[in-house]
Write a protein that holds these residues in place. Structure first.
Motif, PDB file in Angstrom:
ATOM      1  N   VAL A 176       0.851  -1.192   0.000  1.00  0.00           N
ATOM      2  CA  VAL A 176       0.000   0.000   0.000  1.00  0.00           C
ATOM      3  C   VAL A 176       0.889   1.245   0.000  1.00  0.00           C
ATOM      4  O   VAL A 176       1.853   1.331   0.773  1.00  0.00           O
ATOM      5  CB  VAL A 176      -0.941   0.042   1.226  1.00  0.00           C
ATOM      6  N   PHE A 177       0.553   2.195  -0.858  1.00  0.00           N
ATOM      7  CA  PHE A 177       1.285   3.457  -0.937  1.00  0.00           C
ATOM      8  C   PHE A 177       0.369   4.568  -0.421  1.00  0.00           C
ATOM      9  O   PHE A 177      -0.748   4.746  -0.913  1.00  0.00           O
ATOM     10  CB  PHE A 177       1.701   3.740  -2.385  1.00  0.00           C
ATOM     11  N   PHE A 178       0.837   5.314   0.569  1.00  0.00           N
ATOM     12  CA  PHE A 178       0.018   6.288   1.284  1.00  0.00           C
ATOM     13  C   PHE A 178       0.345   7.719   0.853  1.00  0.00           C
ATOM     14  O   PHE A 178       1.514   8.120   0.857  1.00  0.00           O
ATOM     15  CB  PHE A 178       0.236   6.165   2.793  1.00  0.00           C
ATOM     16  N   VAL A 179      -0.704   8.475   0.505  1.00  0.00           N
ATOM     17  CA  VAL A 179      -0.544   9.871   0.114  1.00  0.00           C
ATOM     18  C   VAL A 179      -1.547  10.710   0.897  1.00  0.00           C
ATOM     19  O   VAL A 179      -2.730  10.370   0.970  1.00  0.00           O
ATOM     20  CB  VAL A 179      -0.781  10.078  -1.395  1.00  0.00           C
ATOM     21  N   GLY A 180      -1.079  11.779   1.494  1.00  0.00           N
ATOM     22  CA  GLY A 180      -1.959  12.684   2.229  1.00  0.00           C
ATOM     23  C   GLY A 180      -1.622  14.132   1.922  1.00  0.00           C
ATOM     24  O   GLY A 180      -0.493  14.445   1.537  1.00  0.00           O
ATOM     25  N   GLN A 181      -2.595  14.999   2.078  1.00  0.00           N
ATOM     26  CA  GLN A 181      -2.368  16.432   1.859  1.00  0.00           C
ATOM     27  C   GLN A 181      -3.249  17.222   2.809  1.00  0.00           C
ATOM     28  O   GLN A 181      -4.390  16.835   3.084  1.00  0.00           O
ATOM     29  CB  GLN A 181      -2.684  16.819   0.409  1.00  0.00           C
ATOM     30  N   ASP A 182      -2.705  18.321   3.322  1.00  0.00           N
ATOM     31  CA  ASP A 182      -3.500  19.177   4.195  1.00  0.00           C
ATOM     32  C   ASP A 182      -3.013  20.615   4.072  1.00  0.00           C
ATOM     33  O   ASP A 182      -1.806  20.865   3.937  1.00  0.00           O
ATOM     34  CB  ASP A 182      -3.419  18.729   5.650  1.00  0.00           C
ATOM     35  N   ILE A 183      -3.956  21.543   4.130  1.00  0.00           N
ATOM     36  CA  ILE A 183      -3.630  22.958   3.988  1.00  0.00           C
ATOM     37  C   ILE A 183      -2.928  23.499   5.226  1.00  0.00           C
ATOM     38  O   ILE A 183      -2.206  24.496   5.159  1.00  0.00           O
ATOM     39  CB  ILE A 183      -4.918  23.765   3.699  1.00  0.00           C
ATOM     40  N   ASP A 184      -3.125  22.842   6.363  1.00  0.00           N
ATOM     41  CA  ASP A 184      -2.504  23.256   7.622  1.00  0.00           C
ATOM     42  C   ASP A 184      -1.144  22.572   7.760  1.00  0.00           C
ATOM     43  O   ASP A 184      -1.081  21.352   7.919  1.00  0.00           O
ATOM     44  CB  ASP A 184      -3.413  22.879   8.795  1.00  0.00           C
ATOM     45  N   PRO A 185      -0.038  23.322   7.716  1.00  0.00           N
ATOM     46  CA  PRO A 185       1.293  22.702   7.803  1.00  0.00           C
ATOM     47  C   PRO A 185       1.487  21.878   9.070  1.00  0.00           C
ATOM     48  O   PRO A 185       2.114  20.814   9.033  1.00  0.00           O
ATOM     49  CB  PRO A 185       2.250  23.906   7.775  1.00  0.00           C
ATOM     50  N   LEU A 186       0.946  22.356  10.191  1.00  0.00           N
ATOM     51  CA  LEU A 186       1.123  21.637  11.454  1.00  0.00           C
ATOM     52  C   LEU A 186       0.402  20.290  11.413  1.00  0.00           C
ATOM     53  O   LEU A 186       0.956  19.264  11.829  1.00  0.00           O
ATOM     54  CB  LEU A 186       0.615  22.480  12.618  1.00  0.00           C
ATOM     55  N   ALA A 187      -0.834  20.286  10.922  1.00  0.00           N
ATOM     56  CA  ALA A 187      -1.585  19.036  10.816  1.00  0.00           C
ATOM     57  C   ALA A 187      -0.876  18.080   9.865  1.00  0.00           C
ATOM     58  O   ALA A 187      -0.781  16.873  10.136  1.00  0.00           O
ATOM     59  CB  ALA A 187      -3.005  19.313  10.320  1.00  0.00           C
ATOM     60  N   ALA A 188      -0.364  18.599   8.759  1.00  0.00           N
ATOM     61  CA  ALA A 188       0.340  17.757   7.793  1.00  0.00           C
ATOM     62  C   ALA A 188       1.561  17.110   8.424  1.00  0.00           C
ATOM     63  O   ALA A 188       1.837  15.923   8.199  1.00  0.00           O
ATOM     64  CB  ALA A 188       0.744  18.581   6.575  1.00  0.00           C
ATOM     65  N   MET A 189       2.303  17.856   9.233  1.00  0.00           N
ATOM     66  CA  MET A 189       3.493  17.299   9.888  1.00  0.00           C
ATOM     67  C   MET A 189       3.110  16.281  10.958  1.00  0.00           C
ATOM     68  O   MET A 189       3.834  15.305  11.187  1.00  0.00           O
ATOM     69  CB  MET A 189       4.353  18.420  10.466  1.00  0.00           C
ATOM     70  N   MET A 190       1.981  16.498  11.644  1.00  0.00           N
ATOM     71  CA  MET A 190       1.504  15.500  12.605  1.00  0.00           C
ATOM     72  C   MET A 190       1.206  14.189  11.880  1.00  0.00           C
ATOM     73  O   MET A 190       1.552  13.100  12.352  1.00  0.00           O
ATOM     74  CB  MET A 190       0.253  16.019  13.318  1.00  0.00           C
ATOM     75  N   SER A 191       0.565  14.302  10.735  1.00  0.00           N
ATOM     76  CA  SER A 191       0.262  13.123   9.926  1.00  0.00           C
ATOM     77  C   SER A 191       1.547  12.444   9.483  1.00  0.00           C
ATOM     78  O   SER A 191       1.676  11.214   9.538  1.00  0.00           O
ATOM     79  CB  SER A 191      -0.568  13.522   8.705  1.00  0.00           C
TER      80      SER A 191
END
Length: 305
Positions: A176-191
């Motif tokens: 499985v290859f995982f891709v995520g995106q978020d407009i909030d840099p902090l939330a993205a780094m938590m992910s």
């Protein structure tokens, strides 16, 4: 079963994390401590494996500028926060550890509609996506990809990994290859931190998924701001490096060779660097210098092994 697993992460480890966190807040604002902890942890993990020189320097400079705010004792406490996070996800991978703490600390932004998905909802949605077609695609093509265009702290991606492992008996680290995106840099780094610690191959992108589209391919993303793409440690593992090579050259046709097919009953293991960290938390090796979380949070270590 699900309830018991969730309770593990919501008692012992959360209590330990919050106790250390509040000690750090004696001299610093709570939001600044959380932001700095997340940013420094993400940079430490990323710079250990992602050697794009320009990107690595930007993250290192940001890290070094942030660490100046803290004393030696406080840096040790930041190390402890990351160690607790590793232990919590190791004990119970079926939880959004950082996302849950984020909401309990009232950091969620209601004005922006920022509400992190509860684990049981994410788990249900992951199970709904599972069918025979998923297993069939893995058998025929070697892997599938999953994308969360508003990933928050990564709960949906983590739930998908957990369902793959426990319901489909699929080795998500290879299939499985995982891709995520978020407009909030902090939330993205938590992910990024959480899926990295779970050993998920893929990347997290900082940006608006509606206006900041990512070019290239799923395996080889391109962005006008390369520093906004955070590759997980397992993205650089051999099997995914081979797949990227084959994908670019289109050498494999419609499927993968037998050598790249994923063993169906292979045990899911943590990536080597995370296994090493986990062991060091409990005991030290006498043959070589033990790895220390503190090395990740000091100028000397600068996020390198």
């Amino acid at each position: 079963m699900g309830k018991n697993r969730e309770m593990v992460g919501s008692t012992e480890f959360e209590k330990s994390f919050l106790d250390i966190f509040h000690r750090l807040c004696y001299r610093h604002h709570t939001w600044q401590v959380w932001r700095d902890f997340v940013m420094m942890s993400a940079c430490a993990i990323a710079n250990a494996v992602d050697h794009r020189s320009d990107v690595q320097k930007l993250r290192e400079d940001s890290y070094l500028e942030t660490v100046k705010r803290y004393s030696k004792e406080e840096i040790e406490q930041l190390c402890e926060l990351l160690a607790v996070t590793v232990s919590a996800l190791d004990e119970n991978p079926a939880q959004d550890f950082l996302g849950s703490l984020y909401m309990k600390l009232n950091f969620g932004n209601e004005n922006k509609g920022q509400f992190f998905t509860p684990w049981h909802i994410a788990e249900l949605m992951a199970k709904i996506q599972m069918d025979d077609a998923i297993a069939g695609k893995i058998d025929s093509e070697g892997y599938i990809s999953v994308n969360d265009s508003c990933c928050g702290a990564g709960c949906m991606l983590m739930a998908f990994a957990d369902v793959c492992k426990n319901s489909l008996k699929v080795n998500y680290q290879q299939s499985v290859f995982f891709v995520g995106q978020d407009i909030d840099p902090l939330a993205a780094m938590m992910s990024y931190i959480q899926i990295s610690l779970l050993g998920c191959p893929g990347y997290i992108v900082v940006g608006n998924s509606l206006t900041d589209s990512i070019g290239g391919t799923v395996l080889e993303p391109l962005s006008h701001k390369p520093e906004d793409i955070w590759f997980t440690p397992l993205y650089f593992s051999d099997i995914w490096a081979i797949r990227r090579f084959c994908s670019c050259g289109n050498f494999m046709g419609n499927g993968e060779s037998e050598a790249l097919q994923t063993p169906k009953e292979e045990k899911v293991i943590l990536p080597e660097h995370i296994e090493q960290k986990k062991v060091v938390v409990k005991k030290h090796s006498s043959k070589k210098k033990a790895f220390s979380w503190k090395d990740f949070f000091t100028v000397k270590g600068k996020g390198k092994k």
